[in-house]
Design a protein around this motif. Structure first.
Motif, PDB file in Angstrom:
ATOM      1  N   VAL A 188       7.671   3.257  -1.547  1.00 27.11           N
ATOM      2  CA  VAL A 188       6.875   2.055  -1.800  1.00 27.11           C
ATOM      3  C   VAL A 188       7.521   0.833  -1.156  1.00 27.11           C
ATOM      4  N   VAL A 189       8.747   0.536  -1.535  1.00 25.05           N
ATOM      5  CA  VAL A 189       9.416  -0.687  -1.077  1.00 25.05           C
ATOM      6  C   VAL A 189       9.449  -0.815   0.448  1.00 25.05           C
ATOM      7  N   PRO A 190       9.750   0.234   1.213  1.00 27.93           N
ATOM      8  CA  PRO A 190       9.817   0.062   2.670  1.00 27.93           C
ATOM      9  C   PRO A 190       8.503  -0.387   3.311  1.00 27.93           C
ATOM     10  N   TYR A 191       7.386  -0.167   2.625  1.00 26.17           N
ATOM     11  CA  TYR A 191       6.088  -0.482   3.217  1.00 26.17           C
ATOM     12  C   TYR A 191       5.447  -1.745   2.654  1.00 26.17           C
ATOM     13  N   LEU A 192       6.082  -2.345   1.659  1.00 27.99           N
ATOM     14  CA  LEU A 192       5.535  -3.584   1.100  1.00 27.99           C
ATOM     15  C   LEU A 192       5.565  -4.679   2.154  1.00 27.99           C
ATOM     16  N   GLY A 193       4.467  -5.404   2.257  1.00 31.03           N
ATOM     17  CA  GLY A 193       4.400  -6.505   3.212  1.00 31.03           C
ATOM     18  C   GLY A 193       4.050  -6.097   4.622  1.00 31.03           C
ATOM     19  N   THR A 194       3.848  -4.799   4.851  1.00 27.71           N
ATOM     20  CA  THR A 194       3.457  -4.370   6.194  1.00 27.71           C
ATOM     21  C   THR A 194       1.948  -4.490   6.331  1.00 27.71           C
ATOM     22  N   ALA A 195       1.516  -4.627   7.541  1.00 23.86           N
ATOM     23  CA  ALA A 195       0.090  -4.772   7.807  1.00 23.86           C
ATOM     24  C   ALA A 195      -0.612  -3.422   7.731  1.00 23.86           C
ATOM     25  N   GLY A 196      -1.886  -3.471   7.468  1.00 17.94           N
ATOM     26  CA  GLY A 196      -2.710  -2.279   7.505  1.00 17.94           C
ATOM     27  C   GLY A 196      -2.676  -1.452   6.237  1.00 17.94           C
TER      28      GLY A 196
END
Length: 108
Positions: free
Chosen positions: A63-71
């Motif tokens: 979860v954390v590594p992808y928070l704030g990423t687009a798409g």
């Protein structure tokens, strides 16, 4: 908001892991006090601690590594974070969404 919610969930999961380890230690040392067989106490202690560890790993690794990423990945991560936080919504420290400051209120 996601940074605050992430910190909140991380803290709750760490608390649960600590509680699971403590309770497991107590129950495995005194199973007769709780009316359980020593093998059952040990099995339950391992399961409870493993469950708490897996929840932390799920948060940190998927979860954390992808928070704030687009798409879609970012949207999925935020959704997963909110799902993981949902059981704690009544917790006194839950960071409920708040209206942005400076936003005029509607006068309906």
């Amino acid at each position: 908001m996601t940074d605050v919610l992430t910190a909140f969930v991380r803290a709750r999961f760490a608390e649960e892991l600590e509680k699971a380890r403590y309770a497991g230690d107590v129950v495995t040392k005194q199973p007769d006090r709780f009316g359980v067989e020593p093998e059952d106490a040990a099995k339950h202690a391992r399961f409870t601690a493993a469950t708490a560890e897996v929840r932390l790993a799920l948060l940190e690794d998927t979860v954390v590594p992808y928070l704030g990423t687009a798409g879609p990945a970012g949207r999925n991560a935020e959704y997963q974070l909110r799902l993981l936080a949902a059981p704690y919504i009544e917790h006194r420290d839950y960071p409920h969404d708040q209206e942005p400051s400076g936003r005029p209120e509607s006068s309906a």
